[in-house]
Design an enzyme around this catalytic site. Structure first.
Site, short mmCIF file in Angstrom:
data_model
loop_
_atom_site.label_atom_id
_atom_site.label_comp_id
_atom_site.label_asym_id
_atom_site.label_seq_id
_atom_site.Cartn_x
_atom_site.Cartn_y
_atom_site.Cartn_z
N GLU A 167 10.32 25.55 -9.20
CA GLU A 167 10.28 24.80 -10.67
C GLU A 167 10.02 23.35 -10.69
OE1 GLU A 167 14.04 25.50 -12.73
OE2 GLU A 167 13.86 27.74 -12.57
N ARG A 173 5.20 23.79 -2.17
CA ARG A 173 5.71 25.21 -2.47
C ARG A 173 6.00 25.71 -3.81
NH1 ARG A 173 11.53 25.41 -3.13
NH2 ARG A 173 12.38 23.27 -3.38
N THR A 213 5.57 17.38 -2.27
CA THR A 213 5.39 17.08 -3.56
C THR A 213 6.40 16.16 -4.03
OG1 THR A 213 6.43 19.13 -4.67
CG2 THR A 213 4.03 19.09 -4.27
N GLY A 214 6.83 15.53 -3.34
CA GLY A 214 7.96 14.34 -3.57
C GLY A 214 7.26 13.18 -3.90
N PRO A 215 7.98 12.09 -3.98
CA PRO A 215 7.55 10.61 -4.18
C PRO A 215 6.84 10.21 -2.90
CG PRO A 215 9.95 10.72 -5.12
CD PRO A 215 9.41 12.24 -4.37
N VAL A 216 7.39 10.72 -1.65
CA VAL A 216 6.61 9.98 -0.44
C VAL A 216 5.24 10.61 -0.17
CG1 VAL A 216 6.94 10.14 2.22
CG2 VAL A 216 8.90 9.88 0.73
N HIS A 274 25.22 8.13 12.00
CA HIS A 274 25.63 8.75 10.87
C HIS A 274 26.51 9.93 11.45
CE1 HIS A 274 22.99 7.26 7.49
NE2 HIS A 274 23.48 6.42 7.96
N SER A 310 8.42 21.78 -8.02
CA SER A 310 6.97 21.43 -7.95
C SER A 310 5.72 21.94 -9.19
CB SER A 310 6.39 22.18 -6.69
OG SER A 310 6.43 23.61 -6.90
#
Length: 421
Positions: free
Chosen positions: A38, A35, A12-15, A217, A40
């Site tokens: 709070e 999932r 439920t993120g920007p991607v 990295h 989501s």
């Protein structure tokens, strides 16, 4: 043909929102699951207010093909609540969440998937997902990408139904457990339509290995200089990409970096894949340098050179990028200080606020902790926010690279794919 069928997006993120806008242009049903948390809950509430319609905006006109909107017909709060028949599962969550997501899906849902797409895997993610699916009686095609196609964040700074994509990569990679499959070809067509080349490789693990962060990295951040900066109580903070003593880059650090690359290449070969020419990958998919700095013949022969020669060339590459070699020099002959990216300190309460000079949006970072959180941005002191902009190099060069926007004030993103490495 509709090779992907009904598509379920996990995350439920920007991607997830940008992916929904792109995949929503295909035939078939579109659903999203996340999932129970709070964050989501805020996202799903926003979707309810728009009747399931999500929107993607772009910062640069050159990325207009990424903009658009679509309606997500089915929305599931909690992976255990997913129901129905879905042909394709697109995992937009981080790689460490792949198995937790799959474990929460009902067996009658998991076993029906014809394919599982991994947008941001790490090395071995495809094999791990495939092994788990088989243990549950499923045998889906597993498609791994090298990375997500760009830089997407919430349009208003908080979870909602709209996102802003500020940059897009010129090229990414993908590999399928079933070779050059029809589904993979359709995904390539989706990316081609928005201006990102999707280069198909023979195996998922080969695509997973085409991520520069995998090689650079660990050495750049897991060293005494950088770790002292991360946990230091007071300034000055060294820079991530500068030579010692201003930063962590030393011949010893470069030795570690190259040694790790050789070990990863050996693992990749043992798994049946083809290794990566590290120097060519840095210059062609990362940021280039002038041929006067590194001879193209040495780049082509990099994998066959003695270890000490390889380490020398990587050191020269970082030294050549202390300044932006393709920037316009000032009146006194100074080039833009490209490597002035401070190490991020650990802090439980520190926040920063800036205004994007491109879109004029005000953004406040989330509180930082010792755990680096994807999507959390940090602004250099006394500098306003500006966006990384993917721009085509001058006409004399054939590839694209990441460049600083004209404001020439660098934004520091704490996710690996947002910074040059």
């Amino acid at each position: 043909m509709d090779e992907l069928g009904n598509i379920l997006i996990a995350g439920t993120g920007p991607v997830a929102v940008q992916s929904a806008v792109l995949l929503g242009r295909l035939p078939g049903a579109l659903g999203i699951a996340g999932r129970e948390s709070e964050r989501s809950a805020v996202f799903f509430a926003a979707l309810e207010s728009t009747a399931g319609t999500v929107r993607a905006e772009v910062q640069n006109a050159s990325h207009a093909a990424l903009a658009g909107q679509c309606r997500i017909e089915q929305r599931f709060r909690g992976y255990g609540s997913v129901a129905g028949r879905w042909d394709t599962l697109v995992l937009t969550v981080t790689a460490d969440a792949y198995l937790p997501v799959l474990r929460q899906l009902a067996s009658e849902v998991l076993t029906v998937f014809q394919r599982i797409v991994l947008l941001s895997p790490t090395l071995g993610s495809g094999a791990l997902v495939r092994e788990y699916a088989r243990a549950q009686g499923a045998d889906p095609e597993v498609i791994s990408f090298s990375s997500y196609l760009g830089d997407t964040r919430w349009a208003q700074g908080t979870p909602g139904a709209s996102v802003l994509t500020a940059g897009a990569k010129a090229r990414i990679y993908a590999g399928s457990s079933r070779g050059s499959s029809p589904a993979l070809e359709q995904l390539r067509a989706v990316h081609d339509a928005v201006g990102t080349e999707l280069q198909i490789l023979g195996l998922p693990v080969e695509a997973e290995a085409r991520n520069l962060s995998l090689y650079v990295h660990p050495a750049l951040f897991m060293n005494e200089v950088t770790l002292r900066a991360v946990f230091a109580a007071a300034p000055p903070a060294p820079y991530v990409y500068k030579l010692y003593p201003e930063g962590p880059i030393t011949p010893s650090m470069i030795h570690t970096l190259v040694q790790q690359w050789r070990e990863l290449s050996a693992i990749l070969t043992a798994l049946g894949g083809k290794g990566v020419n590290l120097l060519a990958f840095m210059l062609h998919d990362g940021y280039p340098v002038h041929p006067q700095s590194i001879d193209p013949a040495h780049v082509a022969a990099f994998e066959q050179l003695p270890a000490i020669h390889q380490e020398y060339l990587i050191y020269v590459r970082y030294a050549s990028l202390l300044v932006d070699p393709f920037s316009e020099p000032s009146a006194d002959g100074r080039y833009f200080d490209f490597s002035a990216i401070p190490s991020a300190r650990s802090s439980a309460t520190t926040q920063a606020t800036g205004t994007c000079q491109g879109c004029q949006r005000k953004t406040t970072t989330a509180p930082r902790s010792s755990r680096v959180s994807p999507g959390t941005w940090r602004f250099p002191a006394q500098q306003s926010m500006t966006s990384w902009t993917p721009t085509r190099a001058r006409s004399r060069r054939r590839h694209r690279h990441w460049a600083i926007s004209r404001a020439r004030r660098p934004l520091v993103c704490r996710t690996s794919q947002k910074t040059w490495a």
